[in-house]
Design a protein around this motif. Structure first.
Motif, PDB file in Angstrom:
ATOM      1  N   LEU A   1       0.302  -1.089   0.145  1.00 57.70           N
ATOM      2  CA  LEU A   1      -0.012  -0.378   0.027  1.00 57.70           C
ATOM      3  C   LEU A   1       0.149   1.386   0.022  1.00 57.70           C
ATOM      4  N   HIS A   2       2.454   1.589  -0.091  1.00 52.87           N
ATOM      5  CA  HIS A   2       3.260   2.007  -0.414  1.00 52.87           C
ATOM      6  C   HIS A   2       3.046   2.825   1.097  1.00 52.87           C
ATOM      7  N   VAL A   3       2.842   2.000   2.177  1.00 56.49           N
ATOM      8  CA  VAL A   3       2.518   3.066   3.460  1.00 56.49           C
ATOM      9  C   VAL A   3       4.347   4.036   4.073  1.00 56.49           C
ATOM     10  N   LYS A   4       4.221   4.784   4.250  1.00 52.40           N
ATOM     11  CA  LYS A   4       5.546   5.311   4.800  1.00 52.40           C
ATOM     12  C   LYS A   4       5.071   6.242   6.192  1.00 52.40           C
ATOM     13  N   PRO A   5       5.128   5.394   7.490  1.00 55.40           N
ATOM     14  CA  PRO A   5       4.876   5.687   9.024  1.00 55.40           C
ATOM     15  C   PRO A   5       5.829   6.639   9.009  1.00 55.40           C
ATOM     16  N   ILE A   6       5.301   7.850  10.126  1.00 55.99           N
ATOM     17  CA  ILE A   6       5.434   8.288  11.050  1.00 55.99           C
ATOM     18  C   ILE A   6       4.966   8.339  12.245  1.00 55.99           C
ATOM     19  N   ALA A   7       6.482   7.872  12.792  1.00 52.26           N
ATOM     20  CA  ALA A   7       5.834   7.208  14.379  1.00 52.26           C
ATOM     21  C   ALA A   7       6.800   7.698  15.297  1.00 52.26           C
ATOM     22  N   THR A   8       6.761   7.949  16.500  1.00 49.08           N
ATOM     23  CA  THR A   8       7.581   7.850  17.952  1.00 49.08           C
ATOM     24  C   THR A   8       7.795   6.942  19.165  1.00 49.08           C
ATOM     25  N   VAL A   9       8.026   7.272  19.943  1.00 50.84           N
ATOM     26  CA  VAL A   9       8.054   6.302  21.373  1.00 50.84           C
ATOM     27  C   VAL A   9       7.289   7.224  22.539  1.00 50.84           C
ATOM     28  N   GLU A  10       6.921   6.334  22.705  1.00 57.02           N
ATOM     29  CA  GLU A  10       5.716   6.258  24.222  1.00 57.02           C
ATOM     30  C   GLU A  10       5.641   6.177  24.776  1.00 57.02           C
ATOM     31  N   GLN A  11       5.944   5.745  26.548  1.00 61.59           N
ATOM     32  CA  GLN A  11       6.635   5.023  27.419  1.00 61.59           C
ATOM     33  C   GLN A  11       7.281   3.998  27.117  1.00 61.59           C
TER      34      GLN A  11
ATOM     35  N   ARG B   1       7.865   2.228  24.446  1.00 60.19           N
ATOM     36  CA  ARG B   1       7.365   1.694  22.616  1.00 60.19           C
ATOM     37  C   ARG B   1       7.230   2.974  22.095  1.00 60.19           C
ATOM     38  N   LEU B   2       7.692   2.098  20.750  1.00 55.17           N
ATOM     39  CA  LEU B   2       7.216   2.271  19.351  1.00 55.17           C
ATOM     40  C   LEU B   2       5.996   2.469  19.281  1.00 55.17           C
ATOM     41  N   ARG B   3       5.173   3.968  18.451  1.00 59.54           N
ATOM     42  CA  ARG B   3       4.004   4.300  18.064  1.00 59.54           C
ATOM     43  C   ARG B   3       3.431   5.046  17.167  1.00 59.54           C
ATOM     44  N   TYR B   4       2.585   4.505  16.092  1.00 60.45           N
ATOM     45  CA  TYR B   4       2.916   4.932  15.197  1.00 60.45           C
ATOM     46  C   TYR B   4       1.887   6.172  15.417  1.00 60.45           C
ATOM     47  N   LEU B   5       1.926   7.677  15.029  1.00 57.39           N
ATOM     48  CA  LEU B   5       1.086   8.502  14.919  1.00 57.39           C
ATOM     49  C   LEU B   5       0.296   8.321  13.644  1.00 57.39           C
ATOM     50  N   GLU B   6       0.848   8.666  12.342  1.00 58.71           N
ATOM     51  CA  GLU B   6       0.490   8.527  11.222  1.00 58.71           C
ATOM     52  C   GLU B   6       0.659   7.374  10.255  1.00 58.71           C
ATOM     53  N   ARG B   7      -0.072   7.122   9.030  1.00 57.09           N
ATOM     54  CA  ARG B   7       0.485   6.426   8.084  1.00 57.09           C
ATOM     55  C   ARG B   7       0.208   6.706   6.829  1.00 57.09           C
ATOM     56  N   PRO B   8       0.098   7.923   6.720  1.00 52.22           N
ATOM     57  CA  PRO B   8       0.245   8.116   5.322  1.00 52.22           C
ATOM     58  C   PRO B   8       0.919   7.590   4.111  1.00 52.22           C
ATOM     59  N   ARG B   9       0.271   6.905   2.706  1.00 49.42           N
ATOM     60  CA  ARG B   9       0.536   6.756   1.506  1.00 49.42           C
ATOM     61  C   ARG B   9       1.478   7.968   0.645  1.00 49.42           C
ATOM     62  N   GLN B  10       2.515   7.157   0.013  1.00 53.98           N
ATOM     63  CA  GLN B  10       3.292   7.875  -0.560  1.00 53.98           C
ATOM     64  C   GLN B  10       4.796   8.814  -0.578  1.00 53.98           C
ATOM     65  N   GLU B  11       5.505   8.617  -0.868  1.00 47.99           N
ATOM     66  CA  GLU B  11       6.650   9.466  -0.127  1.00 47.99           C
ATOM     67  C   GLU B  11       6.365  10.891  -0.092  1.00 47.99           C
ATOM     68  N   GLY B  12       5.975  11.708  -1.258  1.00 43.30           N
ATOM     69  CA  GLY B  12       6.081  12.890  -1.153  1.00 43.30           C
ATOM     70  C   GLY B  12       4.928  13.491  -0.011  1.00 43.30           C
ATOM     71  N   PRO B  13       3.481  13.166   0.164  1.00 43.46           N
ATOM     72  CA  PRO B  13       2.563  13.033   0.907  1.00 43.46           C
ATOM     73  C   PRO B  13       3.663  13.058   2.224  1.00 43.46           C
ATOM     74  N   ALA B  14       4.120  11.191   2.665  1.00 40.87           N
ATOM     75  CA  ALA B  14       4.129  11.363   4.279  1.00 40.87           C
ATOM     76  C   ALA B  14       5.928  12.792   4.512  1.00 40.87           C
ATOM     77  N   VAL B  15       6.729  13.105   3.359  1.00 37.34           N
ATOM     78  CA  VAL B  15       7.753  13.602   3.984  1.00 37.34           C
ATOM     79  C   VAL B  15       6.692  14.687   4.205  1.00 37.34           C
ATOM     80  N   GLN B  16       6.249  15.425   3.521  1.00 35.80           N
ATOM     81  CA  GLN B  16       5.146  16.501   3.742  1.00 35.80           C
ATOM     82  C   GLN B  16       4.749  16.884   4.760  1.00 35.80           C
ATOM     83  N   ARG B  17       3.975  15.724   5.328  1.00 34.73           N
ATOM     84  CA  ARG B  17       3.657  15.346   6.796  1.00 34.73           C
ATOM     85  C   ARG B  17       4.509  15.803   7.310  1.00 34.73           C
ATOM     86  N   PHE B  18       5.376  14.817   7.701  1.00 35.12           N
ATOM     87  CA  PHE B  18       6.577  15.063   8.711  1.00 35.12           C
ATOM     88  C   PHE B  18       7.774  16.083   8.940  1.00 35.12           C
ATOM     89  N   THR B  19       7.147  17.039   7.916  1.00 31.44           N
ATOM     90  CA  THR B  19       8.041  18.646   8.157  1.00 31.44           C
ATOM     91  C   THR B  19       6.996  19.082   8.880  1.00 31.44           C
TER      92      THR B  19
END
Length: 345
Positions: free
Chosen positions: A217-227, A229-247
């Motif tokens: 599905l071309h998921v490029k996850p944005i994640a953090t570490v909480e308590q 442990r690894l936790r995914y914040l968002e799972r945008p698809r495609q690299e362009g939108p994922a990088v823009q959202r991460f930025t």
């Protein structure tokens, strides 16, 4: 009774002479807190080298294993190239915690450098057994050791270490150094972006079936570490939108850090300052975009510091991941040092 003349010209009892130690008696030792951490923090190389040279910090290696062959991270300058080739070829890779013997030697080195106590700030105990190794080795340490599980990793762990190191440099006692580390930890959020789930699946950090679906599905996850442990914040698809959202998420975090700094120092918002540490592994385009966006949005209110993403994390994430953490300026410690910091390629 003899008399002595005081500076104002009067007389009074003779002043007692200085109290001298008995011959052979031990002199009181000035308190000095050393800091012990591990390679998962990814400290900027200039900062690491200065602190290590001053005998105030030791960073433990986290050995890498590529198909059974061990590469001590600091001892092998080609470790990054080994990882790139192994990732490209799909070879088995993993990491190992430091040995108790290595920890005891590090504690001995800090003691020999004049440290009287040590604050240890390892990678999250939920992600590695390093915390337990430190607690075990501390029993054999020549000086007292306090272990704080940072419950984080990468840039956020580096921010915690920097705050502790800054407090230790002021001559703070071990409780105040620990407090500085804890305050920095609570004020810092780690964000990271992974361009591919393939290596996370291979390393077992995510289920392989889920990694395969994510790749399809071309998921490029944005994640953090909480308590811890690894936790995914968002799972945008495609690299362009994922990088823009991460930025944008990183820029928002930096803006919050600027406001927190202004509030803590009691100055107008426009006078707030923050430091953003950006780490990457073999993927310079995203950090450059981050740097540009932070300058565009916050100007000189945020200082960007660059460093390599720890190889011990790249084993699990593959090529191209980027991590970032922003911290209010008054808590940034030695990360705010004006000396130039650069990624250690």
């Amino acid at each position: 009774m003899t008399e002595t003349r005081d500076p104002a010209g009067g007389t009074g009892p003779e002043a007692p002479g200085p109290v001298l130690p008995e011959p052979g008696a031990a002199r009181p030792r000035a308190s000095r807190v050393g800091v012990l951490t591990d390679a998962a923090a990814g400290l900027p190389r200039p900062l690491l080298e200065r602190a290590r040279g001053a005998g105030e910090l030791i960073c433990l290696d986290l050995p890498l294993m590529i198909e059974g062959q061990i590469f001590p991270e600091a001892a092998d300058p080609r470790v990054r190239e080994h990882l790139v080739l192994a990732a490209a070829e799909g070879r088995s890779m993993s990491t190992s915690r430091p040995s108790p013997g290595a920890v005891v030697r590090a504690l001995g080195a800090l003691a020999a450098a004049g440290c009287t106590e040590v604050v240890a700030l390892p990678i999250s105990g939920e992600l590695s057994g390093t915390v337990q190794t430190l607690r075990t080795a501390a029993r054999e340490s020549p000086i007292p050791v306090r272990v704080l599980d940072t419950r984080t990793v990468a840039a956020a762990q580096a921010a915690v270490v920097a705050a502790a190191l800054a407090a230790a440099r002021t001559g703070a006692d071990v409780d105040r150094v620990l407090e500085a580390a804890q305050v920095a930890l609570e004020a810092t959020q780690l964000l990271f972006w992974v361009p591919s789930l393939e290596q996370l699946g291979r390393s077992g950090r995510v289920p392989r079936a889920l990694a395969r679906v994510g790749q399809m599905l071309h998921v490029k996850p944005i994640a953090t570490v909480e308590q811890g442990r690894l936790r995914y914040l968002e799972r945008p698809r495609q690299e362009g939108p994922a990088v823009q959202r991460f930025t944008e998420l990183v820029a928002q975090g930096a803006a919050r850090a600027v406001l927190a700094d202004a509030a803590a120092r009691g100055v107008p918002d426009e006078q707030g300052r923050a430091v953003c540490l950006i780490q990457d592994f073999w993927g310079r385009e995203v950090p450059e975009r981050l740097h540009h966006r932070l300058e565009e949005k916050l100007g000189d209110r945020v200082r960007v510091v660059r460093a390599d993403l720890p190889a011990a994390l790249a084993v699990h994430t593959g090529l191209g991941p980027t991590a970032a953490a922003s911290i209010p300026g008054h808590l940034a410690g030695v990360l705010a040092d004006p000396a130039p910091d650069a990624a250690g390629d």
